[in-house]
Enzyme design. Structure first.
Site, mmCIF file in Angstrom:
data_model
loop_
_atom_site.group_PDB
_atom_site.id
_atom_site.type_symbol
_atom_site.label_atom_id
_atom_site.label_comp_id
_atom_site.label_asym_id
_atom_site.label_seq_id
_atom_site.Cartn_x
_atom_site.Cartn_y
_atom_site.Cartn_z
ATOM 1 N N GLY A 158 0.818 -1.214 0.000
ATOM 2 C CA GLY A 158 0.000 0.000 0.000
ATOM 3 C C GLY A 158 0.842 1.249 0.000
ATOM 4 O O GLY A 158 1.531 1.533 0.959
ATOM 5 N N SER A 159 0.836 1.998 -1.061
ATOM 6 C CA SER A 159 1.801 3.067 -1.239
ATOM 7 C C SER A 159 1.284 4.153 -2.164
ATOM 8 O O SER A 159 0.215 4.040 -2.745
ATOM 9 C CB SER A 159 3.066 2.498 -1.861
ATOM 10 O OG SER A 159 3.346 1.223 -1.374
#
Length: 189
Positions: A158-159
């Site tokens: 998740g970025s």
């Protein structure tokens, strides 16, 4: 012994959960083979994901002025290996440890800033880790020559990637668009 024999369904549930987690982790760490869509007068997307912001923003770390900013959010379903948006020389790189916050938010998470310059444009892109793993693996060093679409590293779990361009760049994407690393043109210069 009779109690354990009657709990076969507990083992089935446990192994099913482990199998699903294993498949998700393998899917997350995949590195697909892609042919780079080389665009000499364009900036390619450095990440797979969804455009969450397109507009002007002040860049505080390197340029210290107003720039055109394009933010790409990578969900757990996206490939998290990043690539260079243009061909050129690495002129700046800095790693910053940070806090645990959702990558969609403009908080001060762990991030890595990279600037690539060639004779026509200078592009800053920032890899921003999400709140789950907070890990960025990045390879560049100042002075390295890099090619458009070449792998730069990975952000785990998740970025977001922010790309800062000159204000006169012609944007080719809109908020909500899905983009693909090495393929989608974000802007032309």
């Amino acid at each position: 012994m009779l109690l354990l024999a009657n709990l076969w369904w507990v083992n089935l549930i446990f192994f099913s959960i482990m199998l699903i987690l294993g498949i998700l982790i393998l899917r997350f760490f995949r590195v697909p083979t892609r042919v780079v869509n080389i665009v000499d007068d364009g900036v390619l997307s450095p990440a797979d994901g969804t455009i969450v912001y397109v507009g002007e923003a002040f860049e505080h770390e390197y340029f210290k002025d107003e720039r055109l900013k394009i933010s790409i959010f990578m969900s757990i379903n996206n490939v998290h290996v990043n690539s260079y948006p243009i061909t050129g020389e690495i002129t700046y790189t800095a790693y910053h440890p940070g806090k645990y916050a959702i990558a969609k938010l403009p908080k001060s998470n762990e991030h890595n800033t990279i600037v690539v310059r060639n004779e026509r444009i200078e592009v800053l892109f920032r890899q921003i880790a999400g709140f789950v793993a907070r890990r960025i693996i990045s390879y560049p060093e100042v002075g390295d020559h890099v090619e458009q679409g070449e792998e730069v590293g990975m952000i785990k779990f998740g970025s977001r990637v922010d790309v800062f361009l000159p204000k006169n760049a012609v944007v080719a994407v809109n908020k909500g668009d899905k983009v693909v690393s090495k393929k989608t043109v974000l802007a032309y210069f």
